[in-house]
Design a protein around this motif. Structure first.
Motif, short mmCIF file in Angstrom:
data_model
loop_
_atom_site.label_atom_id
_atom_site.label_comp_id
_atom_site.label_asym_id
_atom_site.label_seq_id
_atom_site.Cartn_x
_atom_site.Cartn_y
_atom_site.Cartn_z
N SER A 106 0.85 -1.19 0.00
CA SER A 106 0.00 0.00 0.00
C SER A 106 0.89 1.24 0.00
CB SER A 106 -0.90 0.02 1.23
OG SER A 106 -1.79 -1.08 1.22
N PRO A 107 0.37 2.38 -0.47
CA PRO A 107 1.17 3.61 -0.45
C PRO A 107 1.63 3.97 0.97
CG PRO A 107 -0.74 3.88 -1.86
CD PRO A 107 -0.92 2.57 -1.15
N ARG A 113 -3.71 6.56 -7.90
CA ARG A 113 -4.59 7.14 -8.93
C ARG A 113 -6.05 6.81 -8.67
NH1 ARG A 113 -0.52 5.94 -14.05
NH2 ARG A 113 0.49 7.98 -14.02
N ALA A 114 -6.29 5.70 -7.99
CA ALA A 114 -7.68 5.35 -7.65
C ALA A 114 -8.26 6.31 -6.62
CB ALA A 114 -7.74 3.92 -7.13
N GLU A 115 -7.40 7.03 -5.91
CA GLU A 115 -7.84 7.96 -4.88
C GLU A 115 -7.98 9.39 -5.39
OE1 GLU A 115 -5.02 7.65 -1.75
OE2 GLU A 115 -5.55 5.58 -1.22
N GLY A 116 -7.41 9.68 -6.57
CA GLY A 116 -7.49 11.04 -7.10
C GLY A 116 -6.31 11.36 -8.01
N PHE A 161 -1.86 22.58 -7.18
CA PHE A 161 -3.19 21.99 -7.33
C PHE A 161 -3.49 20.96 -6.25
CE2 PHE A 161 -1.51 23.20 -11.50
CZ PHE A 161 -2.47 24.12 -11.90
N SER A 162 -2.66 20.93 -5.20
CA SER A 162 -2.86 20.02 -4.06
C SER A 162 -2.91 18.55 -4.48
CB SER A 162 -4.15 20.38 -3.30
OG SER A 162 -4.07 21.70 -2.81
N GLU A 163 -2.17 18.22 -5.54
CA GLU A 163 -2.13 16.84 -5.99
C GLU A 163 -1.23 16.00 -5.09
OE1 GLU A 163 -2.52 16.96 -10.81
OE2 GLU A 163 -0.61 17.54 -9.94
N THR A 164 -1.60 14.71 -4.95
CA THR A 164 -0.70 13.76 -4.31
C THR A 164 0.51 13.57 -5.21
OG1 THR A 164 -2.51 12.61 -3.20
CG2 THR A 164 -0.46 11.39 -3.52
#
Length: 332
Positions: free
Chosen positions: A19-20, A46-49, A75-78
Motif C-alpha cells: 500500500s502507499p 490514482r484510484a484515490e485522485g 493543485f494540491s495533488e498527491t
C-alpha cells in the motif's frame, strides 16, 4: 499514509499487499517484482485522485531535485516519486535522501528500488530506521515459489488453474519470471474456464525446459510411447541429452525418498526438504515402483549420465535406452 502491514519483516512484504506509504524500499534484483511494485502503488494512488508522478535515476540525480519534486503542488495533488537504480546512486542522491528520510514530505510517496550490492548501505539502514516499507523483490529460485507465483496470478484474475497446470507452466518457463508472468497473462486472455496441464501443454509444451520433465514423468509412470516420442522429438530438434538424464535421476531419487513412507505430503516435505507439491508428485509415481526396480534404474541412469557426458560415442542411444528401461520397469 500508514505503513503497510508486515513492513517490519526483515525480508520485506510481497508486492501484492503493498500500500502507499511515505517511504517504500524495493529490495532485490528481480525486475518484474520491482515493476509490479511501482505499478501497484501508482494504480492505488490514482484510484484515490489526481497524482503527479515524478521519476529519477539515482545515478543521474542532481542536488536538490528531491526537495523540489516533493514541494507542495499548486493543485494540491498527491505526489509519487519513483527512483530506480539505487545500487548505482551518486553522492548527491545519497545526501539528499538521507536528509529527506528524517522528515518525509506530506502527501508524498517515495518509492525506491535497490537491486543489491553494498553501494548505499548507509541510506538503506537510514530508510529502515525511518520506518520505510520494505518490499521483497529477490529472484524466485525455488520451484515451489514459482508455482505459488503462478497460482497467485490466476487467483488475482479469478481464474482456476490446476496444480498440474501450474507445475507444467513452471517446468516450461520457470527460468525467466517475466516470461512466466507473460504466459499467465496470455492463458488468462486467450482461454476460458479452468486451465489444466493439457491446456498449458498446448501452448508451451514444446519449450525445451519442459522436455526433461515430460519425458521423465511419462517414463516414471510406465508410459513408454509418450516418453520415447517426446524424447525423440526433443533430440531431433537439438535438445541436449544431459539435462534429460539429470531430470530422470532427480525423479528416481525423489520416488526413492518417499516410497513406502506412511506419512502425509506435508510431513515428508518438512523432513526431506522438498516442496509439498513435489512430494505429492513423487508419491503418485511411487505407486508404479518397487524397491528392487528403483535401485536398478538408479544405477542405470548413473551409467547413462556418464555416457552422455562423454563415455559413449552415442549419447542419444544412451538416454533412449535409459528412458526405455525405466518405462518398462514401472508397473502399469
Amino acid at each position: 499514509m500508514a505503513a503497510a502491514r508486515g513492513a517490519t519483516k526483515s525480508a520485506g512484504i510481497s508486492w501484492r499487499v503493498l500500500s502507499p506509504a511515505p517511504l517504500i524500499l524495493l529490495q532485490g534484483s528481480e525486475e518484474l517484482l520491482a515493476s509490479r511494485s511501482f505499478e501497484r502503488v501508482r494504480a492505488l494512488l490514482r484510484a484515490e485522485g489526481e497524482v503527479e508522478v515524478i521519476g529519477f535515476e539515482a545515478n543521474a540525480y542532481e542536488r536538490g531535485e528531491l526537495l523540489l519534486a516533493s514541494s507542495p503542488s499548486l493543485f494540491s495533488e498527491t505526489k509519487l516519486i519513483e527512483v530506480r537504480g539505487l545500487a548505482n546512486m551518486n553522492e548527491d542522491f545519497l545526501e539528499d535522501t538521507l536528509a529527506y528520510a528524517k522528515a518525509p514530505a506530506p502527501e508524498t510517496t517515495l518509492v525506491m528500488h535497490h537491486s543489491g550490492g553494498v553501494r548505499g548501505k548507509k541510506l538503506l539502514d537510514a530508510l529502515k530506521a525511518a520506518g520505510a516499507v520494505l518490499v521483497d523483490c529477490q529472484p524466485l529460485k525455488r520451484d515451489s515459489d514459482k508455482v505459488d507465483f503462478v497460482s497467485q496470478e490466476f487467483k488475482a484474475a479469478k481464474r482456476r488453474l490446476s496444480s498440474e497446470g501450474a507445475r507444467a507452466l513452471v517446468a516450461a518457463l520457470g527460468s525467466d519470471l517475466s516470461e512466466l508472468a507473460a504466459a499467465c497473462s496470455q492463458l488468462i486472455q486467450d482461454t476460458t474456464g479452468a486451465i489444466d496441464q493439457e491446456v498449458v501443454d498446448k501452448y508451451y509444451g514444446g519449450r525445451v525446459e519442459a522436455t526433461g520433465f515430460k519425458v521423465a514423468d511419462a517414463a516414471m509412470m510406465g508410459r513408454a510411447d509418450i516418453a520415447l516420442s517426446t524424447l525423440r522429438h526433443a533430440l531431433a530438434t537439438g535438445t541436449d541429452p544431459v539435462p534429460i538424464v539429470a531430470t530422470l535421476a532427480m525423479k528416481l531419487r525423489q520416488v526413492a525418498k518417499v516410497a513406502g513412507a506412511r506419512k502425509s505430503a506435508g510431513q515428508l516435505a518438512s523432513e526431506l526438504g522438498m516442496p509439498p507439491w513435489q512430494v505429492q508428485a513423487a508419491q503418485e509415481q511411487a505407486r508404479y515402483w518397487n524397491a528392487d526396480d528403483l535401485s536398478r534404474c538408479i544405477r542405470l541412469v548413473a551409467e547413462a549420465d556418464a555416457q552422455v557426458k562423454g563415455a559413449s560415442r552415442d549419447p542419444k542411444y544412451a538416454v533412449e535406452r535409459a528412458v526405455t528401461q525405466i518405462a518398462l520397469a514401472a508397473r502399469r
